[in-house]
Design a protein around this motif. Structure first.
Motif, PDB file in Angstrom:
ATOM      1  N   ASP A  51      99.296 -36.765  37.166  1.00  0.00           N
ATOM      2  CA  ASP A  51      98.210 -36.886  36.211  1.00  0.00           C
ATOM      3  C   ASP A  51      98.546 -35.991  35.015  1.00  0.00           C
ATOM      4  O   ASP A  51      98.814 -34.798  35.202  1.00  0.00           O
ATOM      5  CB  ASP A  51      96.908 -36.465  36.879  1.00  0.00           C
ATOM      6  N   PRO A  52      98.590 -36.510  33.788  1.00  0.00           N
ATOM      7  CA  PRO A  52      99.070 -35.736  32.647  1.00  0.00           C
ATOM      8  C   PRO A  52      98.378 -34.386  32.434  1.00  0.00           C
ATOM      9  O   PRO A  52      99.047 -33.388  32.204  1.00  0.00           O
ATOM     10  CB  PRO A  52      98.835 -36.672  31.457  1.00  0.00           C
ATOM     11  N   GLY A  53      97.052 -34.330  32.522  1.00  0.00           N
ATOM     12  CA  GLY A  53      96.351 -33.068  32.272  1.00  0.00           C
ATOM     13  C   GLY A  53      96.813 -31.935  33.184  1.00  0.00           C
ATOM     14  O   GLY A  53      97.326 -30.908  32.717  1.00  0.00           O
ATOM     15  N   PRO A  54      96.646 -32.080  34.491  1.00  0.00           N
ATOM     16  CA  PRO A  54      97.097 -31.042  35.405  1.00  0.00           C
ATOM     17  C   PRO A  54      98.607 -30.789  35.333  1.00  0.00           C
ATOM     18  O   PRO A  54      99.058 -29.644  35.454  1.00  0.00           O
ATOM     19  CB  PRO A  54      96.700 -31.569  36.785  1.00  0.00           C
ATOM     20  N   ALA A  55      99.404 -31.842  35.132  1.00  0.00           N
ATOM     21  CA  ALA A  55     100.863 -31.661  35.055  1.00  0.00           C
ATOM     22  C   ALA A  55     101.249 -30.821  33.840  1.00  0.00           C
ATOM     23  O   ALA A  55     102.109 -29.951  33.932  1.00  0.00           O
ATOM     24  CB  ALA A  55     101.565 -33.018  35.012  1.00  0.00           C
ATOM     25  N   ILE A  56     100.598 -31.067  32.701  1.00  0.00           N
ATOM     26  CA  ILE A  56     100.871 -30.280  31.500  1.00  0.00           C
ATOM     27  C   ILE A  56     100.458 -28.824  31.709  1.00  0.00           C
ATOM     28  O   ILE A  56     101.205 -27.905  31.387  1.00  0.00           O
ATOM     29  CB  ILE A  56     100.161 -30.895  30.276  1.00  0.00           C
ATOM     30  N   LEU A  57      99.278 -28.605  32.255  1.00  0.00           N
ATOM     31  CA  LEU A  57      98.818 -27.230  32.498  1.00  0.00           C
ATOM     32  C   LEU A  57      99.731 -26.485  33.452  1.00  0.00           C
ATOM     33  O   LEU A  57     100.097 -25.335  33.209  1.00  0.00           O
ATOM     34  CB  LEU A  57      97.387 -27.236  33.048  1.00  0.00           C
ATOM     35  N   LYS A  58     100.112 -27.133  34.549  1.00  0.00           N
ATOM     36  CA  LYS A  58     100.994 -26.470  35.515  1.00  0.00           C
ATOM     37  C   LYS A  58     102.329 -26.127  34.877  1.00  0.00           C
ATOM     38  O   LYS A  58     102.841 -25.017  35.034  1.00  0.00           O
ATOM     39  CB  LYS A  58     101.207 -27.348  36.743  1.00  0.00           C
ATOM     40  N   CYS A  59     102.895 -27.071  34.146  1.00  0.00           N
ATOM     41  CA  CYS A  59     104.200 -26.840  33.521  1.00  0.00           C
ATOM     42  C   CYS A  59     104.132 -25.712  32.494  1.00  0.00           C
ATOM     43  O   CYS A  59     104.997 -24.844  32.465  1.00  0.00           O
ATOM     44  CB  CYS A  59     104.694 -28.123  32.871  1.00  0.00           C
ATOM     45  N   THR A  60     103.114 -25.725  31.644  1.00  0.00           N
ATOM     46  CA  THR A  60     103.024 -24.672  30.625  1.00  0.00           C
ATOM     47  C   THR A  60     102.785 -23.310  31.258  1.00  0.00           C
ATOM     48  O   THR A  60     103.323 -22.310  30.786  1.00  0.00           O
ATOM     49  CB  THR A  60     101.921 -24.981  29.590  1.00  0.00           C
ATOM     50  N   ASN A  61     102.024 -23.255  32.327  1.00  0.00           N
ATOM     51  CA  ASN A  61     101.827 -21.976  33.026  1.00  0.00           C
ATOM     52  C   ASN A  61     103.114 -21.533  33.709  1.00  0.00           C
ATOM     53  O   ASN A  61     103.482 -20.356  33.650  1.00  0.00           O
ATOM     54  CB  ASN A  61     100.685 -22.080  34.037  1.00  0.00           C
ATOM     55  N   ASP A  62     103.806 -22.453  34.360  1.00  0.00           N
ATOM     56  CA  ASP A  62     105.059 -22.115  35.043  1.00  0.00           C
ATOM     57  C   ASP A  62     106.127 -21.649  34.058  1.00  0.00           C
ATOM     58  O   ASP A  62     106.925 -20.773  34.368  1.00  0.00           O
ATOM     59  CB  ASP A  62     105.598 -23.316  35.830  1.00  0.00           C
ATOM     60  N   GLN A  63     106.155 -22.252  32.877  1.00  0.00           N
ATOM     61  CA  GLN A  63     107.168 -21.930  31.866  1.00  0.00           C
ATOM     62  C   GLN A  63     106.757 -20.757  30.973  1.00  0.00           C
ATOM     63  O   GLN A  63     107.503 -20.353  30.103  1.00  0.00           O
ATOM     64  CB  GLN A  63     107.428 -23.152  30.969  1.00  0.00           C
ATOM     65  N   LYS A  64     105.525 -20.246  31.168  1.00  0.00           N
ATOM     66  CA  LYS A  64     104.989 -19.162  30.331  1.00  0.00           C
ATOM     67  C   LYS A  64     105.070 -19.543  28.844  1.00  0.00           C
ATOM     68  O   LYS A  64     105.552 -18.808  28.000  1.00  0.00           O
ATOM     69  CB  LYS A  64     105.708 -17.855  30.610  1.00  0.00           C
ATOM     70  N   THR A  65     104.554 -20.720  28.557  1.00  0.00           N
ATOM     71  CA  THR A  65     104.597 -21.289  27.218  1.00  0.00           C
ATOM     72  C   THR A  65     103.593 -20.613  26.302  1.00  0.00           C
ATOM     73  O   THR A  65     102.458 -20.354  26.688  1.00  0.00           O
ATOM     74  CB  THR A  65     104.289 -22.801  27.315  1.00  0.00           C
ATOM     75  N   ASP A  66     104.013 -20.350  25.068  1.00  0.00           N
ATOM     76  CA  ASP A  66     103.131 -19.750  24.068  1.00  0.00           C
ATOM     77  C   ASP A  66     102.398 -20.795  23.226  1.00  0.00           C
ATOM     78  O   ASP A  66     101.322 -20.540  22.716  1.00  0.00           O
ATOM     79  CB  ASP A  66     103.929 -18.861  23.110  1.00  0.00           C
ATOM     80  N   LEU A  67     103.000 -21.962  23.062  1.00  0.00           N
ATOM     81  CA  LEU A  67     102.426 -22.982  22.192  1.00  0.00           C
ATOM     82  C   LEU A  67     102.657 -24.355  22.809  1.00  0.00           C
ATOM     83  O   LEU A  67     103.760 -24.659  23.262  1.00  0.00           O
ATOM     84  CB  LEU A  67     103.090 -22.931  20.808  1.00  0.00           C
ATOM     85  N   VAL A  68     101.623 -25.175  22.795  1.00  0.00           N
ATOM     86  CA  VAL A  68     101.730 -26.554  23.279  1.00  0.00           C
ATOM     87  C   VAL A  68     101.263 -27.464  22.150  1.00  0.00           C
ATOM     88  O   VAL A  68     100.174 -27.297  21.616  1.00  0.00           O
ATOM     89  CB  VAL A  68     100.852 -26.792  24.530  1.00  0.00           C
ATOM     90  N   ILE A  69     102.109 -28.424  21.777  1.00  0.00           N
ATOM     91  CA  ILE A  69     101.754 -29.418  20.776  1.00  0.00           C
ATOM     92  C   ILE A  69     101.745 -30.756  21.494  1.00  0.00           C
ATOM     93  O   ILE A  69     102.743 -31.151  22.091  1.00  0.00           O
ATOM     94  CB  ILE A  69     102.775 -29.445  19.617  1.00  0.00           C
ATOM     95  N   LEU A  70     100.612 -31.442  21.447  1.00  0.00           N
ATOM     96  CA  LEU A  70     100.474 -32.704  22.184  1.00  0.00           C
ATOM     97  C   LEU A  70     100.344 -33.875  21.228  1.00  0.00           C
ATOM     98  O   LEU A  70      99.596 -33.805  20.254  1.00  0.00           O
ATOM     99  CB  LEU A  70      99.226 -32.683  23.065  1.00  0.00           C
ATOM    100  N   GLY A  71     101.046 -34.929  21.539  1.00  0.00           N
ATOM    101  CA  GLY A  71     100.819 -36.208  20.872  1.00  0.00           C
ATOM    102  C   GLY A  71     100.077 -37.073  21.865  1.00  0.00           C
ATOM    103  O   GLY A  71     100.198 -36.894  23.067  1.00  0.00           O
ATOM    104  N   SER A  72      99.305 -38.002  21.363  1.00  0.00           N
ATOM    105  CA  SER A  72      98.592 -38.859  22.297  1.00  0.00           C
ATOM    106  C   SER A  72      98.957 -40.311  22.047  1.00  0.00           C
ATOM    107  O   SER A  72      99.044 -40.757  20.911  1.00  0.00           O
ATOM    108  CB  SER A  72      97.085 -38.674  22.161  1.00  0.00           C
TER     109      SER A  72
END
Length: 78
Positions: A51-72
């Motif tokens: 599921d895109p929402g949880p997958a994006i959140l998990k990945c950004t938390n795991d990668q310690k991401t500072d910025l997320v830019i999303l296209g839809s």
């Protein structure tokens, strides 16, 4: 760069044409990769399923991401 396809579309396509789906993914990402290389932007490509929402959140938390830019929906150049 993170690519998380819609689960419902992905599962329908997976059974019909997995090789075509993988080629389409690579083509979509390839355009962005070429732009990043041209502009000398450091990047990493990650492909996640789910599921895109949880997958994006998990990945950004795991990668310690500072910025997320999303296209839809893939309707623009981002």
């Amino acid at each position: 760069m993170l690519f998380v396809p819609s689960r419902s579309r992905e599962s329908a396509l997976r059974t019909e044409r997995l090789a075509d789906v993988q080629r389409e993914r690579q083509e979509k990402l390839g355009r962005h990769e070429a732009l990043f290389k041209e502009k000398d932007v450091a990047y990493t490509v990650l492909m996640k399923d789910g599921d895109p929402g949880p997958a994006i959140l998990k990945c950004t938390n795991d990668q310690k991401t500072d910025l997320v830019i999303l296209g839809s929906r893939g309707l623009n150049n981002l």
